[in-house]
Design an enzyme around this catalytic site. Structure first.
Site, short mmCIF file in Angstrom:
data_model
loop_
_atom_site.label_atom_id
_atom_site.label_comp_id
_atom_site.label_asym_id
_atom_site.label_seq_id
_atom_site.Cartn_x
_atom_site.Cartn_y
_atom_site.Cartn_z
N ARG A 1 44.25 -24.14 9.68
CA ARG A 1 44.32 -23.79 11.09
C ARG A 1 43.98 -24.97 12.00
O ARG A 1 43.89 -24.85 13.20
CB ARG A 1 43.39 -22.59 11.38
CG ARG A 1 43.93 -21.28 10.80
CD ARG A 1 42.95 -20.13 10.88
NE ARG A 1 41.84 -20.29 9.96
CZ ARG A 1 41.88 -20.02 8.64
NH1 ARG A 1 42.98 -19.54 8.11
NH2 ARG A 1 40.82 -20.21 7.87
N HIS B 1 33.37 -25.26 1.91
CA HIS B 1 34.70 -24.81 1.48
C HIS B 1 35.39 -24.06 2.62
O HIS B 1 36.58 -24.28 2.89
CB HIS B 1 34.58 -23.92 0.25
CG HIS B 1 35.86 -23.29 -0.19
ND1 HIS B 1 36.92 -24.03 -0.69
CD2 HIS B 1 36.28 -21.99 -0.20
CE1 HIS B 1 37.92 -23.22 -0.99
NE2 HIS B 1 37.56 -21.98 -0.71
N ARG C 1 48.61 -22.34 -4.67
CA ARG C 1 48.45 -22.44 -3.21
C ARG C 1 49.73 -22.12 -2.46
O ARG C 1 49.68 -21.53 -1.37
CB ARG C 1 47.98 -23.84 -2.82
CG ARG C 1 46.66 -24.25 -3.45
CD ARG C 1 45.55 -23.28 -3.10
NE ARG C 1 44.25 -23.74 -3.61
CZ ARG C 1 43.14 -23.04 -3.55
NH1 ARG C 1 43.15 -21.82 -3.04
NH2 ARG C 1 42.01 -23.52 -4.02
N PHE D 1 33.08 -15.79 -0.75
CA PHE D 1 33.56 -16.97 0.01
C PHE D 1 32.31 -17.57 0.64
O PHE D 1 32.20 -17.64 1.86
CB PHE D 1 34.55 -16.41 1.06
CG PHE D 1 35.45 -17.38 1.77
CD1 PHE D 1 36.23 -18.32 1.10
CD2 PHE D 1 35.59 -17.30 3.16
CE1 PHE D 1 37.09 -19.15 1.79
CE2 PHE D 1 36.46 -18.14 3.85
CZ PHE D 1 37.20 -19.07 3.16
N THR E 1 42.12 -15.73 -14.34
CA THR E 1 40.81 -16.15 -13.86
C THR E 1 39.97 -16.37 -15.12
O THR E 1 39.82 -15.44 -15.91
CB THR E 1 40.18 -15.05 -12.98
OG1 THR E 1 41.09 -14.74 -11.91
CG2 THR E 1 38.86 -15.49 -12.39
N GLN F 1 50.12 -18.36 -2.60
CA GLN F 1 49.03 -17.78 -1.79
C GLN F 1 49.31 -17.88 -0.30
O GLN F 1 49.13 -16.90 0.45
CB GLN F 1 47.73 -18.51 -2.16
CG GLN F 1 46.49 -18.00 -1.44
CD GLN F 1 45.26 -18.88 -1.69
OE1 GLN F 1 45.22 -19.68 -2.62
NE2 GLN F 1 44.26 -18.72 -0.85
N THR G 1 34.56 -20.72 -4.09
CA THR G 1 34.56 -22.14 -4.43
C THR G 1 33.28 -22.82 -3.94
O THR G 1 32.92 -22.67 -2.78
CB THR G 1 35.79 -22.81 -3.78
OG1 THR G 1 36.94 -22.06 -4.14
CG2 THR G 1 35.95 -24.24 -4.23
N GLU H 1 41.13 -28.96 -1.26
CA GLU H 1 40.24 -29.71 -0.39
C GLU H 1 40.29 -31.21 -0.67
O GLU H 1 40.32 -32.02 0.26
CB GLU H 1 38.78 -29.22 -0.59
CG GLU H 1 38.51 -27.83 -0.04
CD GLU H 1 37.12 -27.32 -0.41
OE1 GLU H 1 37.03 -26.51 -1.35
OE2 GLU H 1 36.15 -27.74 0.22
N GLU I 1 39.63 -23.48 -8.82
CA GLU I 1 38.50 -23.33 -7.90
C GLU I 1 37.25 -23.21 -8.76
O GLU I 1 37.14 -22.27 -9.56
CB GLU I 1 38.65 -22.08 -7.01
CG GLU I 1 39.72 -22.22 -5.95
CD GLU I 1 39.73 -21.06 -4.94
OE1 GLU I 1 39.20 -19.97 -5.26
OE2 GLU I 1 40.28 -21.25 -3.83
N GLU J 1 33.84 -21.99 -9.45
CA GLU J 1 32.97 -20.93 -8.95
C GLU J 1 31.95 -20.57 -10.01
O GLU J 1 32.06 -20.97 -11.16
CB GLU J 1 33.80 -19.68 -8.61
CG GLU J 1 34.97 -19.94 -7.66
CD GLU J 1 35.53 -18.69 -7.00
OE1 GLU J 1 34.91 -17.62 -7.08
OE2 GLU J 1 36.62 -18.80 -6.41
N ASP K 1 38.72 -19.77 -10.67
CA ASP K 1 39.64 -18.90 -9.95
C ASP K 1 40.93 -19.68 -9.70
O ASP K 1 41.19 -20.18 -8.61
CB ASP K 1 38.99 -18.47 -8.63
CG ASP K 1 39.90 -17.57 -7.81
OD1 ASP K 1 40.82 -16.96 -8.39
OD2 ASP K 1 39.68 -17.46 -6.59
N LYS L 1 46.59 -15.55 -6.95
CA LYS L 1 45.31 -15.57 -7.65
C LYS L 1 45.32 -14.76 -8.96
O LYS L 1 44.56 -15.08 -9.87
CB LYS L 1 44.21 -14.94 -6.76
CG LYS L 1 43.97 -15.65 -5.45
CD LYS L 1 43.05 -16.83 -5.62
CE LYS L 1 42.58 -17.36 -4.28
NZ LYS L 1 41.64 -18.50 -4.46
N ASP M 1 35.63 -11.40 -5.42
CA ASP M 1 35.45 -12.83 -5.16
C ASP M 1 34.91 -13.02 -3.74
O ASP M 1 35.52 -12.56 -2.77
CB ASP M 1 36.80 -13.55 -5.33
CG ASP M 1 36.63 -15.06 -5.50
OD1 ASP M 1 35.51 -15.52 -5.76
OD2 ASP M 1 37.65 -15.77 -5.38
#
Ligand SMILES: [Ca+2]
Ligand SMILES: [Ca+2]
Ligand SMILES: [Mg+2]
Ligand SMILES: [Mg+2]
Ligand code: NI
Lengths: 421, 421
Positions: free
Chosen positions: A145, A136, A242, A131, A262, A245, A355, A369, A204, A206, A238, A258, A129
């Site tokens: 963060r 995203h 959360r 990114f 899938t 995770q 994503t 999101e 997600e 994808e 996916d 995850k 997978d």
């Protein structure tokens, strides 16, 4: 060429310009075999092969379409894929009358899609997978963060991690809400973790591609050859828990958050079918290293949607509209990067995009999101609000390229959330 | 029972108490099949099966030993594994004279180990790497984040990530130094990354187990049943390119820094063989959640060593002595945690322990720890100093349990570093 011996409405995903490959059973008790979607029908390729209609210079009397996965065919490479596509297109257009004029064969080879059972199209050795969406990545960074920013490596390489191949399932498979450890988000840091059903189950949106011909350990795929190693694309969900995770991911990345499931769409669209929808990929600044620099840089314009249909509700509510073309890193760059260190890839390996979020909120392609990790609600057009998914929710992805009077679409990739057990 | 129809020296890893399973070719051109190591010989189990000597209540005239992987046998479960072991042990001890008294059969079935070619013992669907050593975790944290501490989740769950199944290779396979992107460690944060051969190639001494009977998606393995799903253990070298790994790993974990090659020893030791070396596992404080709490908590006392033999040097220099028993999380806890969310596992899946570092510096099981990421040298007993591995270095892992007058050992897991290309 728009004529077709099968009626195909102008908004059908499966026009004669598409011809995606899948594995299906004509009925629940029959053996799986390869097919191509056309309108509301599936063309049974094992029947076409048995009738001797694949008889070209590269690809003659193949047995691969009677197998239970597409791996053999996927490993044969583009010259054979092109010849097979051309044969199928000629049969379905009537240009080659062998199918058109043979009522028995038509009856045997064309099965109403409503009657078939779709299976996973390939045996997947490894699933990776990526990114690749800038939006995203920045949205996640902001949520976790507090900083709307990219990690230092992000503009230099397509970040990726290994996923779980065993739990990739075909669209329509129910997804059981996972149990697991989570950490109270309000904790003082001393409260112990709790165990139970995930409270933050997400999707997600994808897309993913299947590797065609593979390479051996120690070899690498160069950027200009990468496309020749790519068979085609599918939609992918996916599914992500959360809460599980977040608690588990430091310092080695996602794992049980995850790998409980899938989903992929059953029909693999070839790059030949997507050719008319090629478009420029985003400009890369700073320029990437030479091994990732494309002589001809392109991606595909594929409009994508996510809809949720709660249990007992008839109508779907669209909650996201985005596009494959937003991705910063192309599929050629993904595969090239994956093998630059000598990592081998095998036919049937699945490489997913990450994503696919775009610039505006409507295009953010997961609930994390859209709700800023359950800080806000989203309101469903046809009833209900959501922070995260609820049991019974049917999550439906679709993707469709619009041509002039025809479509080239993926159908749907869907799954219903089953209660934890 | 110590007598054996084959001479076995008291320091041989492959005593009659061991009987590890592997896949081998009697000669380079012959077909792979299953065997058991005994002294300096390999017992060809396909020959034993063809002779009708597996004829017990559960396991009679098996064809699985003529296959090119052990997967079928591994999927059969402990009652059959025990019966097969007992049959083989009786034949090799002479208690059952059918092999002992049949010179033709002995000649056909017992092949000098020096003549055979070992293969990967299983088809590995998914490979997972855990992070179960407290000392390794703290040493890494000190090197990367300046703090000798565990992440908040670490005492509550066995941290893990998915690895690459395609690049798991059998001991003896050369490991090509990977190319890749790295970031200048002295950078001001504005210097771009560079591309080239890894300058910080490392080993990680690990052990890994193979899953026996698997489970379906949505099921889970409970802590008290976990051992019944574990076939046996191997040594593993999780080769790591630290410069590539550090640059790529944020925020999703290791990828190209790991997936260029992972070596395992060819012989799988069963839990039956390791039974006499059971010992207590470290006390867990705080206590783990109920789903991870073992009724009978144990691990195995397996002394382990790493040696380096530079190119052109005859002698190996031991650079690490450690023990499997140092791991905080047991194999039962690893497998239970892996499936608690409903993740399916398949026969032949490989679950690795993570680097097995102990409390003292001699037991730190990678160069990253021993040299504090190239801040210090280590001095090899038989010539040379190392910060990280050099081209031509042969890295040799071994592990051996000492019984009373006999050994139960893993042989070696080795690989030579090939120059980048
Ligand atoms: Ca993802
Ligand atoms: Ca490791
Ligand atoms: Mg997933
Ligand atoms: Mg590795
Ligand atoms: Ni047309």
């Amino acid at each position: 060429m728009s004529s077709c011996i099968v009626p195909v409405s102008s908004d059908s995903h499966f026009s004669i310009h598409n011809l995606p490959y899948g594995i299906f059973r004509p009925s629940a008790s029959s053996a799986p075999r390869a097919g191509v979607a056309i309108g509301d029908f599936v063309l049974d390729l094992s029947v076409i092969a048995a009738a001797g209609l694949f008889n070209g210079p590269f690809f003659s009397s193949p047995s691969c379409f009677s197998e239970s996965t597409l791996n053999s065919f996927m490993g044969m490479g583009r010259p054979i894929w092109k010849e097979a596509r051309s044969t199928i297109q000629n049969l379905l257009s009537g240009e080659n009358p062998s199918l058109k004029d043979n009522a028995d064969l038509r009856k045997q080879a064309l099965i109403p899609m409503s009657e078939v059972k779709m299976e996973l199209p390939a045996s997947i050795g490894d699933y990776t997978d990526f990114f690749c969406s800038e939006h995203h990545t920045k949205n996640c960074s902001k949520i976790f963060r507090g900083e709307y920013a990219l990690p230092p490596n992000w503009l230099h390489l397509p970040v990726a991690y290994h996923g779980r191949a065993s739990s990739v399932v075909v669209s329509g498979t129910g997804i059981r809400r996972p149990m697991g450890q989570s950490f109270p988000p309000t904790s003082d840091g001393k409260t112990p973790p709790y165990f139970g059903p995930s409270r933050r189950l997400d999707y997600e949106l994808e897309m993913a591609f299947f590797v065609g011909p593979g390479i051996e350990l120690g070899e690498r795929i160069t950027i200009d050859n990468a496309i020749d190693h790519i068979f085609g694309l599918v939609l992918m969900n996916d599914w992500s828990a959360r809460d599980i995770q977040f608690w588990e991911s430091q310092p080695l990345g996602p794992f049980l958050g995850k790998n409980f499931g899938t989903s992929i769409s059953p029909w693999i669209l070839t790059l030949e079918a997507l050719e008319p929808f090629k478009c420029e990929a985003p400009n890369q600044e700073p320029p990437c290293l030479p091994y990732l620099t494309e002589t001809s840089r392109f991606t595909y314009d594929i409009p994508l949607e996510v809809a949720i249909r709660p249990a007992g509700e008839e109508k779907q509510s669209v909650v996201c509209r985005t596009n494959f073309k937003y991705l910063y890193w192309t599929i050629a760059q993904q595969l090239t990067h994956h093998t630059v260190n000598g990592c081998n890839v095998r036919t049937g390996d699945l490489l997913a995009s990450g994503t696919i979020s775009g610039p505006d909120k409507e295009s953010w392609a997961c609930l994390l999101e859209q709700t800023s990790n359950a800080q806000h609600d989203i309101v469903l057009e046809h009833g209900g609000i959501r922070k995260y998914l609820e049991d019974g929710d049917d999550v439906i992805f679709s993707g469709c390229c619009k041509g002039d009077g025809y479509c080239v679409g993926f159908g749907t990739c869907s799954g219903t959330v089953l209660p934890a057990s």
